[in-house]
Design a protein around this motif. Structure first.
Motif, PDB file in Angstrom:
ATOM      1  N   ASN A   5       0.847  -1.177   0.000  1.00 35.94           N
ATOM      2  CA  ASN A   5       0.000   0.000   0.000  1.00 35.94           C
ATOM      3  C   ASN A   5       0.888   1.234   0.000  1.00 35.94           C
ATOM      4  OD1 ASN A   5      -1.923   1.954   0.307  1.00 35.94           O
ATOM      5  ND2 ASN A   5      -2.779   1.135   2.206  1.00 35.94           N
ATOM      6  N   THR A   6       0.877   1.982  -1.097  1.00 32.49           N
ATOM      7  CA  THR A   6       1.705   3.175  -1.192  1.00 32.49           C
ATOM      8  C   THR A   6       0.927   4.436  -0.859  1.00 32.49           C
ATOM      9  OG1 THR A   6       1.238   3.375  -3.547  1.00 32.49           O
ATOM     10  CG2 THR A   6       3.246   2.155  -2.900  1.00 32.49           C
ATOM     11  N   ALA A   7      -0.342   4.265  -0.525  1.00 32.77           N
ATOM     12  CA  ALA A   7      -1.157   5.419  -0.148  1.00 32.77           C
ATOM     13  C   ALA A   7      -0.718   5.918   1.224  1.00 32.77           C
ATOM     14  CB  ALA A   7      -2.629   5.026  -0.111  1.00 32.77           C
ATOM     15  N   GLU A   8      -1.198   7.089   1.576  1.00 31.26           N
ATOM     16  CA  GLU A   8      -0.871   7.645   2.882  1.00 31.26           C
ATOM     17  C   GLU A   8      -1.402   6.728   3.970  1.00 31.26           C
ATOM     18  OE1 GLU A   8      -1.769  11.724   3.472  1.00 31.26           O
ATOM     19  OE2 GLU A   8      -1.183  12.259   1.450  1.00 31.26           O
ATOM     20  N   PRO A   9      -0.824   6.808   5.178  1.00 35.07           N
ATOM     21  CA  PRO A   9      -1.293   5.955   6.269  1.00 35.07           C
ATOM     22  C   PRO A   9      -2.775   6.159   6.525  1.00 35.07           C
ATOM     23  CG  PRO A   9       0.683   7.157   6.902  1.00 35.07           C
ATOM     24  CD  PRO A   9       0.258   7.675   5.575  1.00 35.07           C
ATOM     25  N   SER A  10      -3.420   5.090   6.927  1.00 40.83           N
ATOM     26  CA  SER A  10      -4.854   5.178   7.178  1.00 40.83           C
ATOM     27  C   SER A  10      -5.129   6.045   8.399  1.00 40.83           C
ATOM     28  CB  SER A  10      -5.422   3.775   7.403  1.00 40.83           C
ATOM     29  OG  SER A  10      -4.960   3.271   8.631  1.00 40.83           O
ATOM     30  N   GLU A  11      -6.347   6.515   8.497  1.00 39.72           N
ATOM     31  CA  GLU A  11      -6.727   7.377   9.606  1.00 39.72           C
ATOM     32  C   GLU A  11      -6.734   6.618  10.931  1.00 39.72           C
ATOM     33  OE1 GLU A  11     -10.257   9.587   8.872  1.00 39.72           O
ATOM     34  OE2 GLU A  11      -9.624  10.116   6.860  1.00 39.72           O
ATOM     35  N   SER A  12      -6.704   5.288  10.875  1.00 40.62           N
ATOM     36  CA  SER A  12      -6.721   4.509  12.108  1.00 40.62           C
ATOM     37  C   SER A  12      -5.390   4.597  12.853  1.00 40.62           C
ATOM     38  CB  SER A  12      -7.064   3.047  11.816  1.00 40.62           C
ATOM     39  OG  SER A  12      -6.052   2.477  11.025  1.00 40.62           O
ATOM     40  N   VAL A  13      -4.334   5.066  12.179  1.00 45.54           N
ATOM     41  CA  VAL A  13      -3.041   5.238  12.826  1.00 45.54           C
ATOM     42  C   VAL A  13      -3.086   6.563  13.585  1.00 45.54           C
ATOM     43  CG1 VAL A  13      -0.566   5.513  12.494  1.00 45.54           C
ATOM     44  CG2 VAL A  13      -1.851   3.925  11.059  1.00 45.54           C
ATOM     45  N   GLU A  14      -2.936   6.471  14.903  1.00 46.80           N
ATOM     46  CA  GLU A  14      -3.029   7.663  15.736  1.00 46.80           C
ATOM     47  C   GLU A  14      -1.647   8.133  16.147  1.00 46.80           C
ATOM     48  OE1 GLU A  14      -5.423   6.035  18.927  1.00 46.80           O
ATOM     49  OE2 GLU A  14      -7.195   6.995  18.082  1.00 46.80           O
ATOM     50  N   CYS A  15      -1.526   9.430  16.404  1.00 44.86           N
ATOM     51  CA  CYS A  15      -0.270   9.951  16.924  1.00 44.86           C
ATOM     52  C   CYS A  15      -0.121   9.516  18.383  1.00 44.86           C
ATOM     53  CB  CYS A  15      -0.234  11.476  16.798  1.00 44.86           C
ATOM     54  SG  CYS A  15      -1.249  12.378  17.979  1.00 44.86           S
ATOM     55  N   ARG A  16       1.035   9.757  18.936  1.00 47.47           N
ATOM     56  CA  ARG A  16       1.317   9.325  20.298  1.00 47.47           C
ATOM     57  C   ARG A  16       0.352   9.956  21.311  1.00 47.47           C
ATOM     58  NH1 ARG A  16       6.082   6.998  22.302  1.00 47.47           N
ATOM     59  NH2 ARG A  16       6.056   6.937  24.558  1.00 47.47           N
ATOM     60  N   ASP A  17       0.048  11.251  21.154  1.00 50.39           N
ATOM     61  CA  ASP A  17      -0.885  11.910  22.076  1.00 50.39           C
ATOM     62  C   ASP A  17      -2.269  11.269  22.001  1.00 50.39           C
ATOM     63  OD1 ASP A  17       1.048  13.690  23.004  1.00 50.39           O
ATOM     64  OD2 ASP A  17       0.514  15.230  21.534  1.00 50.39           O
ATOM     65  N   CYS A  18      -2.725  10.981  20.786  1.00 49.30           N
ATOM     66  CA  CYS A  18      -4.024  10.326  20.609  1.00 49.30           C
ATOM     67  C   CYS A  18      -4.022   8.950  21.285  1.00 49.30           C
ATOM     68  CB  CYS A  18      -4.349  10.159  19.134  1.00 49.30           C
ATOM     69  SG  CYS A  18      -4.695  11.679  18.241  1.00 49.30           S
ATOM     70  N   GLN A  19      -2.941   8.210  21.086  1.00 51.61           N
ATOM     71  CA  GLN A  19      -2.834   6.880  21.681  1.00 51.61           C
ATOM     72  C   GLN A  19      -2.853   6.949  23.202  1.00 51.61           C
ATOM     73  OE1 GLN A  19       0.795   5.387  19.978  1.00 51.61           O
ATOM     74  NE2 GLN A  19      -0.201   4.721  18.093  1.00 51.61           N
ATOM     75  N   GLU A  20      -2.118   7.916  23.760  1.00 51.46           N
ATOM     76  CA  GLU A  20      -2.065   8.042  25.216  1.00 51.46           C
ATOM     77  C   GLU A  20      -3.428   8.404  25.798  1.00 51.46           C
ATOM     78  OE1 GLU A  20       1.118  10.769  26.017  1.00 51.46           O
ATOM     79  OE2 GLU A  20       2.645   9.259  25.576  1.00 51.46           O
ATOM     80  N   LEU A  21      -4.149   9.297  25.123  1.00 47.69           N
ATOM     81  CA  LEU A  21      -5.477   9.660  25.603  1.00 47.69           C
ATOM     82  C   LEU A  21      -6.451   8.494  25.463  1.00 47.69           C
ATOM     83  CD1 LEU A  21      -5.588  13.300  24.266  1.00 47.69           C
ATOM     84  CD2 LEU A  21      -5.685  12.615  26.680  1.00 47.69           C
ATOM     85  N   HIS A  22      -6.307   7.735  24.390  1.00 46.84           N
ATOM     86  CA  HIS A  22      -7.157   6.555  24.201  1.00 46.84           C
ATOM     87  C   HIS A  22      -6.886   5.523  25.304  1.00 46.84           C
ATOM     88  CE1 HIS A  22      -9.671   3.870  21.829  1.00 46.84           C
ATOM     89  NE2 HIS A  22      -8.804   2.925  22.105  1.00 46.84           N
ATOM     90  N   LEU A  23      -5.626   5.307  25.614  1.00 51.94           N
ATOM     91  CA  LEU A  23      -5.255   4.376  26.676  1.00 51.94           C
ATOM     92  C   LEU A  23      -5.754   4.863  28.033  1.00 51.94           C
ATOM     93  CD1 LEU A  23      -3.793   1.868  27.712  1.00 51.94           C
ATOM     94  CD2 LEU A  23      -1.696   3.237  27.792  1.00 51.94           C
ATOM     95  N   ALA A  24      -5.589   6.162  28.305  1.00 49.12           N
ATOM     96  CA  ALA A  24      -6.054   6.721  29.574  1.00 49.12           C
ATOM     97  C   ALA A  24      -7.562   6.538  29.717  1.00 49.12           C
ATOM     98  CB  ALA A  24      -5.682   8.193  29.666  1.00 49.12           C
ATOM     99  N   GLU A  25      -8.291   6.695  28.613  1.00 49.97           N
ATOM    100  CA  GLU A  25      -9.740   6.478  28.651  1.00 49.97           C
ATOM    101  C   GLU A  25     -10.051   5.019  28.970  1.00 49.97           C
ATOM    102  OE1 GLU A  25     -13.691   6.480  25.826  1.00 49.97           O
ATOM    103  OE2 GLU A  25     -11.826   7.243  24.993  1.00 49.97           O
ATOM    104  N   ALA A  26      -9.326   4.100  28.344  1.00 49.06           N
ATOM    105  CA  ALA A  26      -9.554   2.679  28.586  1.00 49.06           C
ATOM    106  C   ALA A  26      -9.276   2.319  30.048  1.00 49.06           C
ATOM    107  CB  ALA A  26      -8.688   1.835  27.657  1.00 49.06           C
TER     108      ALA A  26
END
Length: 56
Positions: A5-26
């Motif tokens: 896949n040479t297209a840009e990364p999918s929107e499901s790939v989150e930045c580190r801040d997004c990941q940390e907030l998602h984890l904190a919510e979980a």
């Protein structure tokens, strides 16, 4: 021939801040702290709007 896949990364790939907030919510939800989980969702949406140009 290998499919790459040479297209840009999918929107499901989150930045580190997004990941940390998602984890904190979980973690908050696992501790049954819905107030903190809501805070995390709000902060993640604000971050996404400010940093990623997404609509809140």
């Amino acid at each position: 021939m290998t499919a790459h896949n040479t297209a840009e990364p999918s929107e499901s790939v989150e930045c580190r801040d997004c990941q940390e907030l998602h984890l904190a919510e979980a973690v908050a939800r696992s501790e049954r702290d819905e107030s903190r989980a809501t805070d995390c969702r709000v902060l993640r949406k604000r971050h996404q709007a400010a940093e990623h140009g997404e609509q809140p």
